[in-house]
Design a protein around this motif. Structure first.
Motif, PDB file in Angstrom:
ATOM      1  N   HIS A 170      -2.038  -1.807  -1.573  1.00 35.07           N
ATOM      2  CA  HIS A 170      -0.856  -2.641  -1.814  1.00 35.07           C
ATOM      3  C   HIS A 170       0.006  -2.068  -2.953  1.00 35.07           C
ATOM      4  O   HIS A 170       1.233  -1.979  -2.838  1.00 35.07           O
ATOM      5  CB  HIS A 170      -1.305  -4.068  -2.126  1.00 35.07           C
ATOM      6  CG  HIS A 170      -0.186  -5.042  -2.260  1.00 35.07           C
ATOM      7  ND1 HIS A 170       0.634  -5.391  -1.211  1.00 35.07           N
ATOM      8  CD2 HIS A 170       0.270  -5.750  -3.328  1.00 35.07           C
ATOM      9  CE1 HIS A 170       1.529  -6.257  -1.622  1.00 35.07           C
ATOM     10  NE2 HIS A 170       1.332  -6.502  -2.914  1.00 35.07           N
ATOM     11  N   VAL A 171      -0.608  -1.663  -4.053  1.00 33.57           N
ATOM     12  CA  VAL A 171       0.109  -1.070  -5.193  1.00 33.57           C
ATOM     13  C   VAL A 171       0.748   0.247  -4.779  1.00 33.57           C
ATOM     14  O   VAL A 171       1.893   0.553  -5.143  1.00 33.57           O
ATOM     15  CB  VAL A 171      -0.836  -0.892  -6.403  1.00 33.57           C
ATOM     16  CG1 VAL A 171      -0.198  -0.040  -7.485  1.00 33.57           C
ATOM     17  CG2 VAL A 171      -1.249  -2.239  -6.961  1.00 33.57           C
ATOM     18  N   ALA A 172       0.055   1.061  -3.997  1.00 34.31           N
ATOM     19  CA  ALA A 172       0.588   2.350  -3.544  1.00 34.31           C
ATOM     20  C   ALA A 172       1.821   2.145  -2.656  1.00 34.31           C
ATOM     21  O   ALA A 172       2.808   2.901  -2.752  1.00 34.31           O
ATOM     22  CB  ALA A 172      -0.494   3.122  -2.797  1.00 34.31           C
ATOM     23  N   LYS A 173       1.778   1.120  -1.791  1.00 35.91           N
ATOM     24  CA  LYS A 173       2.936   0.828  -0.935  1.00 35.91           C
ATOM     25  C   LYS A 173       4.157   0.457  -1.783  1.00 35.91           C
ATOM     26  O   LYS A 173       5.256   0.960  -1.560  1.00 35.91           O
ATOM     27  CB  LYS A 173       2.616  -0.311   0.034  1.00 35.91           C
ATOM     28  CG  LYS A 173       1.763   0.079   1.194  1.00 35.91           C
ATOM     29  CD  LYS A 173       1.546  -1.125   2.101  1.00 35.91           C
ATOM     30  CE  LYS A 173       0.654  -0.805   3.274  1.00 35.91           C
ATOM     31  NZ  LYS A 173       0.433  -1.978   4.133  1.00 35.91           N
ATOM     32  N   TRP A 174       3.957  -0.447  -2.739  1.00 33.27           N
ATOM     33  CA  TRP A 174       5.069  -0.879  -3.581  1.00 33.27           C
ATOM     34  C   TRP A 174       5.573   0.257  -4.464  1.00 33.27           C
ATOM     35  O   TRP A 174       6.769   0.419  -4.675  1.00 33.27           O
ATOM     36  CB  TRP A 174       4.664  -2.079  -4.444  1.00 33.27           C
ATOM     37  CG  TRP A 174       4.730  -3.354  -3.663  1.00 33.27           C
ATOM     38  CD1 TRP A 174       3.687  -4.042  -3.130  1.00 33.27           C
ATOM     39  CD2 TRP A 174       5.907  -4.053  -3.296  1.00 33.27           C
ATOM     40  NE1 TRP A 174       4.121  -5.143  -2.454  1.00 33.27           N
ATOM     41  CE2 TRP A 174       5.519  -5.174  -2.545  1.00 33.27           C
ATOM     42  CE3 TRP A 174       7.263  -3.859  -3.514  1.00 33.27           C
ATOM     43  CZ2 TRP A 174       6.421  -6.084  -2.024  1.00 33.27           C
ATOM     44  CZ3 TRP A 174       8.152  -4.775  -3.002  1.00 33.27           C
ATOM     45  CH2 TRP A 174       7.739  -5.877  -2.266  1.00 33.27           C
ATOM     46  N   THR A 175       4.663   1.075  -4.977  1.00 34.61           N
ATOM     47  CA  THR A 175       5.071   2.217  -5.810  1.00 34.61           C
ATOM     48  C   THR A 175       5.851   3.228  -4.976  1.00 34.61           C
ATOM     49  O   THR A 175       6.875   3.759  -5.416  1.00 34.61           O
ATOM     50  CB  THR A 175       3.841   2.880  -6.448  1.00 34.61           C
ATOM     51  OG1 THR A 175       3.118   1.897  -7.177  1.00 34.61           O
ATOM     52  CG2 THR A 175       4.238   4.016  -7.370  1.00 34.61           C
ATOM     53  N   GLY A 176       5.382   3.501  -3.770  1.00 32.03           N
ATOM     54  CA  GLY A 176       6.080   4.425  -2.884  1.00 32.03           C
ATOM     55  C   GLY A 176       7.457   3.919  -2.501  1.00 32.03           C
ATOM     56  O   GLY A 176       8.439   4.668  -2.472  1.00 32.03           O
ATOM     57  N   MET A 202     -10.834  -4.319  -3.757  1.00 28.51           N
ATOM     58  CA  MET A 202     -10.262  -3.371  -4.671  1.00 28.51           C
ATOM     59  C   MET A 202      -9.410  -2.332  -3.940  1.00 28.51           C
ATOM     60  O   MET A 202      -8.356  -1.948  -4.421  1.00 28.51           O
ATOM     61  CB  MET A 202     -11.417  -2.736  -5.445  1.00 28.51           C
ATOM     62  CG  MET A 202     -11.015  -1.676  -6.375  1.00 28.51           C
ATOM     63  SD  MET A 202     -10.426  -2.436  -7.882  1.00 28.51           S
ATOM     64  CE  MET A 202     -10.325  -1.070  -8.904  1.00 28.51           C
ATOM     65  N   ILE A 203      -9.927  -1.861  -2.795  1.00 31.76           N
ATOM     66  CA  ILE A 203      -9.199  -0.867  -2.024  1.00 31.76           C
ATOM     67  C   ILE A 203      -7.903  -1.476  -1.481  1.00 31.76           C
ATOM     68  O   ILE A 203      -6.860  -0.828  -1.460  1.00 31.76           O
ATOM     69  CB  ILE A 203     -10.074  -0.300  -0.893  1.00 31.76           C
ATOM     70  CG1 ILE A 203     -11.219   0.492  -1.494  1.00 31.76           C
ATOM     71  CG2 ILE A 203      -9.258   0.547   0.054  1.00 31.76           C
ATOM     72  CD1 ILE A 203     -12.151   1.088  -0.496  1.00 31.76           C
ATOM     73  N   LYS A 204      -7.962  -2.732  -1.048  1.00 34.45           N
ATOM     74  CA  LYS A 204      -6.755  -3.398  -0.557  1.00 34.45           C
ATOM     75  C   LYS A 204      -5.711  -3.490  -1.668  1.00 34.45           C
ATOM     76  O   LYS A 204      -4.525  -3.314  -1.428  1.00 34.45           O
ATOM     77  CB  LYS A 204      -7.101  -4.798  -0.035  1.00 34.45           C
ATOM     78  CG  LYS A 204      -7.768  -4.801   1.291  1.00 34.45           C
ATOM     79  CD  LYS A 204      -7.916  -6.218   1.776  1.00 34.45           C
ATOM     80  CE  LYS A 204      -8.523  -6.231   3.165  1.00 34.45           C
ATOM     81  NZ  LYS A 204      -8.596  -7.575   3.714  1.00 34.45           N
TER      82      LYS A 204
END
Length: 150
Positions: free
Chosen positions: A7-13, A1-3
């Motif tokens: 991953h979502v935070a990287k793409w959103t950023g 879940m943390i991964k």
């Protein structure tokens, strides 16, 4: 879940950074001043370009030049308190314009009124000297051929 969250935070950023850079590039583009040059065809007038004012004593002597930001601007010409000329013009980023301010109605310029001639000038025929195969000879013996009228 943390991964997945990482991953979502990287793409959103990355997406947010791309949008921010594109917005800055389009809205924060360098706005270059543009030059307008106005040729004046009337003596003793005041030229106004937006809030700038110029006095012109002799027509056509020295054009008025002004640096302005891109966009719409107003050019007016006044003489003895009367507006003789008005033009709205647009300057593009970094591109200049050349305009001419003149008294199209001849109200105060002091120029003589132009009158049309009573009758047009007659049509004149043109003769050109040609080679040996000619249609006519002049009294002086020169070979001439009539080619048309002007």
């Amino acid at each position: 879940m943390i991964k997945l969250l990482i991953h979502v935070a990287k793409w959103t950023g990355a997406a947010a950074l791309t949008v921010l850079l594109a917005w800055q590039a389009s809205s924060g583009a360098v706005r270059e001043e543009s030059e307008v040059i106005v040729h004046v065809g009337v003596p003793d007038v005041e030229i106004r370009i937006d809030e700038f004012r110029f006095t012109v004593d002799r027509p056509w002597d020295c054009p008025v030049s002004c640096e302005l930001p891109p966009g719409d601007h107003l050019l007016t010409m006044h003489q003895a308190g009367v507006e003789l000329y008005r033009e709205v013009f647009t300057l593009e980023n970094g591109r200049g314009r050349v305009l001419t301010a003149w008294d199209e109605d001849g109200r105060l310029s002091g120029a003589p009124e132009l009158s049309s001639p009573a009758s047009p000038e007659p049509v004149k025929e043109l003769e050109i000297v040609v080679g040996p195969d000619v249609d006519s000879r002049t009294p002086a013996g020169e070979s001439r051929k009539k080619i048309g009228a002007f």
